[in-house]
Scaffold this motif. Structure first.
Motif, PDB file in Angstrom:
ATOM      1  N   ILE A 105       0.856  -1.181   0.000  1.00  0.00           N
ATOM      2  CA  ILE A 105       0.000   0.000   0.000  1.00  0.00           C
ATOM      3  C   ILE A 105       0.892   1.230   0.000  1.00  0.00           C
ATOM      4  N   VAL A 106       0.461   2.274  -0.718  1.00  0.00           N
ATOM      5  CA  VAL A 106       1.234   3.505  -0.845  1.00  0.00           C
ATOM      6  C   VAL A 106       0.350   4.683  -0.443  1.00  0.00           C
ATOM      7  N   TYR A 107       0.880   5.556   0.408  1.00  0.00           N
ATOM      8  CA  TYR A 107       0.213   6.794   0.797  1.00  0.00           C
ATOM      9  C   TYR A 107       0.985   7.979   0.220  1.00  0.00           C
ATOM     10  N   THR A 108       0.275   9.004  -0.263  1.00  0.00           N
ATOM     11  CA  THR A 108       0.945  10.225  -0.697  1.00  0.00           C
ATOM     12  C   THR A 108      -0.051  11.375  -0.716  1.00  0.00           C
ATOM     13  N   HIS A 109       0.427  12.546  -1.184  1.00  0.00           N
ATOM     14  CA  HIS A 109      -0.377  13.756  -1.236  1.00  0.00           C
ATOM     15  C   HIS A 109      -1.581  13.607  -2.161  1.00  0.00           C
ATOM     16  N   ALA A 110      -2.677  14.265  -1.802  1.00  0.00           N
ATOM     17  CA  ALA A 110      -3.761  14.476  -2.746  1.00  0.00           C
ATOM     18  C   ALA A 110      -3.271  15.463  -3.811  1.00  0.00           C
TER      19      ALA A 110
ATOM     20  N   VAL B  72      -3.562   2.580  -3.297  1.00  0.00           N
ATOM     21  CA  VAL B  72      -2.911   3.892  -3.280  1.00  0.00           C
ATOM     22  C   VAL B  72      -3.898   4.868  -2.641  1.00  0.00           C
ATOM     23  N   LEU B  73      -3.530   5.408  -1.481  1.00  0.00           N
ATOM     24  CA  LEU B  73      -4.384   6.340  -0.757  1.00  0.00           C
ATOM     25  C   LEU B  73      -3.730   7.718  -0.711  1.00  0.00           C
ATOM     26  N   LEU B  74      -4.548   8.756  -0.820  1.00  0.00           N
ATOM     27  CA  LEU B  74      -4.075  10.140  -0.941  1.00  0.00           C
ATOM     28  C   LEU B  74      -4.517  10.933   0.279  1.00  0.00           C
TER      29      LEU B  74
ATOM     30  N   PRO C 297     -12.700  12.688   0.587  1.00  0.00           N
ATOM     31  CA  PRO C 297     -12.270  11.380   1.086  1.00  0.00           C
ATOM     32  C   PRO C 297     -13.355  10.319   0.973  1.00  0.00           C
ATOM     33  N   VAL C 298     -12.910   9.088   0.757  1.00  0.00           N
ATOM     34  CA  VAL C 298     -13.824   7.943   0.700  1.00  0.00           C
ATOM     35  C   VAL C 298     -13.366   6.802   1.594  1.00  0.00           C
ATOM     36  N   VAL C 299     -12.166   6.883   2.135  1.00  0.00           N
ATOM     37  CA  VAL C 299     -11.629   5.856   3.027  1.00  0.00           C
ATOM     38  C   VAL C 299     -11.283   6.510   4.359  1.00  0.00           C
ATOM     39  N   TYR C 300     -11.725   5.906   5.451  1.00  0.00           N
ATOM     40  CA  TYR C 300     -11.476   6.434   6.787  1.00  0.00           C
ATOM     41  C   TYR C 300     -10.789   5.366   7.626  1.00  0.00           C
TER      42      TYR C 300
ATOM     43  N   ARG D 124     -14.988   7.965  16.432  1.00  0.00           N
ATOM     44  CA  ARG D 124     -14.568   9.079  17.278  1.00  0.00           C
ATOM     45  C   ARG D 124     -13.527   9.955  16.575  1.00  0.00           C
ATOM     46  N   ASN D 125     -12.407   9.367  16.185  1.00  0.00           N
ATOM     47  CA  ASN D 125     -11.340  10.098  15.498  1.00  0.00           C
ATOM     48  C   ASN D 125     -10.885   9.273  14.299  1.00  0.00           C
ATOM     49  N   ALA D 126     -10.591   9.954  13.215  1.00  0.00           N
ATOM     50  CA  ALA D 126     -10.202   9.239  11.997  1.00  0.00           C
ATOM     51  C   ALA D 126      -9.224  10.072  11.187  1.00  0.00           C
ATOM     52  N   GLU D 127      -8.459   9.386  10.358  1.00  0.00           N
ATOM     53  CA  GLU D 127      -7.768  10.013   9.235  1.00  0.00           C
ATOM     54  C   GLU D 127      -8.524   9.625   7.972  1.00  0.00           C
ATOM     55  N   ALA D 128      -8.594  10.555   7.038  1.00  0.00           N
ATOM     56  CA  ALA D 128      -9.408  10.359   5.838  1.00  0.00           C
ATOM     57  C   ALA D 128      -8.524  10.424   4.600  1.00  0.00           C
ATOM     58  N   PHE D 129      -8.919   9.667   3.577  1.00  0.00           N
ATOM     59  CA  PHE D 129      -8.106   9.558   2.366  1.00  0.00           C
ATOM     60  C   PHE D 129      -8.976   9.498   1.119  1.00  0.00           C
ATOM     61  N   GLU D 130      -8.513  10.157   0.089  1.00  0.00           N
ATOM     62  CA  GLU D 130      -9.022   9.868  -1.240  1.00  0.00           C
ATOM     63  C   GLU D 130      -8.393   8.559  -1.696  1.00  0.00           C
ATOM     64  N   ALA D 131      -9.049   7.872  -2.609  1.00  0.00           N
ATOM     65  CA  ALA D 131      -8.535   6.583  -3.076  1.00  0.00           C
ATOM     66  C   ALA D 131      -8.222   6.672  -4.563  1.00  0.00           C
ATOM     67  N   GLU D 132      -6.951   6.640  -4.875  1.00  0.00           N
ATOM     68  CA  GLU D 132      -6.543   6.459  -6.265  1.00  0.00           C
ATOM     69  C   GLU D 132      -6.951   5.052  -6.715  1.00  0.00           C
ATOM     70  N   ARG D 133      -6.755   4.105  -5.779  1.00  0.00           N
ATOM     71  CA  ARG D 133      -7.158   2.723  -6.007  1.00  0.00           C
ATOM     72  C   ARG D 133      -7.114   2.014  -4.654  1.00  0.00           C
ATOM     73  N   PHE D 134      -8.124   1.203  -4.391  1.00  0.00           N
ATOM     74  CA  PHE D 134      -8.120   0.467  -3.124  1.00  0.00           C
ATOM     75  C   PHE D 134      -8.807  -0.868  -3.349  1.00  0.00           C
ATOM     76  N   VAL D 135      -8.039  -1.930  -3.431  1.00  0.00           N
ATOM     77  CA  VAL D 135      -8.555  -3.272  -3.651  1.00  0.00           C
ATOM     78  C   VAL D 135      -8.865  -3.905  -2.300  1.00  0.00           C
ATOM     79  N   TRP D 136     -10.093  -4.379  -2.143  1.00  0.00           N
ATOM     80  CA  TRP D 136     -10.537  -5.007  -0.909  1.00  0.00           C
ATOM     81  C   TRP D 136     -10.809  -6.467  -1.215  1.00  0.00           C
ATOM     82  N   ASP D 137      -9.981  -7.345  -0.702  1.00  0.00           N
ATOM     83  CA  ASP D 137     -10.078  -8.771  -0.982  1.00  0.00           C
ATOM     84  C   ASP D 137     -11.008  -9.424   0.023  1.00  0.00           C
ATOM     85  N   LEU D 138     -12.236  -9.640  -0.363  1.00  0.00           N
ATOM     86  CA  LEU D 138     -13.210 -10.224   0.549  1.00  0.00           C
ATOM     87  C   LEU D 138     -13.026 -11.723   0.707  1.00  0.00           C
ATOM     88  N   GLY D 139     -12.160 -12.313  -0.122  1.00  0.00           N
ATOM     89  CA  GLY D 139     -11.879 -13.734   0.022  1.00  0.00           C
ATOM     90  C   GLY D 139     -10.896 -14.043   1.122  1.00  0.00           C
ATOM     91  N   ALA D 140     -10.198 -13.015   1.597  1.00  0.00           N
ATOM     92  CA  ALA D 140      -9.210 -13.196   2.661  1.00  0.00           C
ATOM     93  C   ALA D 140      -9.868 -12.981   4.014  1.00  0.00           C
TER      94      ALA D 140
END
Length: 235
Positions: free
Chosen positions: A95-100, A125-127, A138-141, A187-203
């Protein structure tokens, strides 16, 4: 999980995703920081900001890499993409984090563009937001309810920006965490835009982490990290 966080200047990463990185470390994830410049055009000289970033990385328990570019002159050509690609390869980042990308600072925009190009094959990739971000949807918290004070400690390592010149407002950082927490239904969160975020529901979902002494330093309390993806981002 192996994590790479990329910022244009010392303190950018801690501001944008310090809580998320603390949550990663609490689960035992490997964290690497790539800082593209030493921030030498700021109010303190380059040596001071280098030392501050090294201190913050040590507190976090993260590896630190430098991009080697001049402050306020991160390029938009292949050279910046190559530096990020090398960091992705060396860290084996999952996973990679960087600037929006929408930001008034040219280094933030150039860094965001370089990361998005270098990480074009990455699955996550989260921004993150910066004080100079102009538009942020943001769409990911990530739940950082027990990590806000530890994030502030990471920022306090950047003494020239926080304690001496007031360029980083710690009260605003706390308020931002509460605001994003309210939006993310926690209560408290960091928020991110998602360039791409794959969620593997099989795991299988990871159990709440048990923090080993070798992983948990003074800044890594025992806390589970909750990732919430509330909606699909509109184009």
């Amino acid at each position: 999980m192996r994590v790479l966080a990329v910022g244009a200047h010392p303190d950018d990463i801690e501001l944008g995703c310090g809580g998320a990185l603390l949550a990663h470390r609490a689960r035992g994830d490997e964290v690497t920081l790539l800082v593209m410049t030493t921030g030498e055009q700021g109010p303190q000289d380059a040596r001071s900001r280098i030392g501050e970033q090294e201190d913050a990385a040590e507190l976090l328990g993260a590896d630190l890499r430098w991009g080697g570019f001049d402050d306020c002159a991160v390029p938009t050509d292949r050279s910046a993409v190559t530096v990020v690609q090398d960091a992705i390869d060396a860290s084996g980042a999952d996973i990679v984090y960087t600037h929006a990308p929408l930001d008034t600072h040219q280094d933030h925009r150039a860094t965001a563009a370089a990361v998005r190009a270098a990480a074009r094959r990455a699955r996550r990739v989260l921004l993150y937001e910066s004080p100079t971000t102009t538009s942020f949807d943001p769409v990911v918290y990530i739940d950082v309810a027990t990590l806000v004070e530890a994030k502030l400690d990471l920022l306090r390592a950047h003494m020239s920006q926080v304690l001496k010149n007031g360029l980083v407002d710690l009260e605003a950082v706390e308020a931002q965490a509460r605001y994003h927490g309210f939006r993310g239904r926690m209560r408290n969160a960091e928020a991110f835009e998602a360039e791409r975020f794959v969620w593997d529901l099989g795991a299988a979902e990871p159990a709440a982490p048990v923090v080993a002494a070798a992983v948990a330093g003074p800044l890594v309390p025992q806390a589970a990290a909750t990732v919430v993806v509330p909606r699909t981002r509109r184009p």
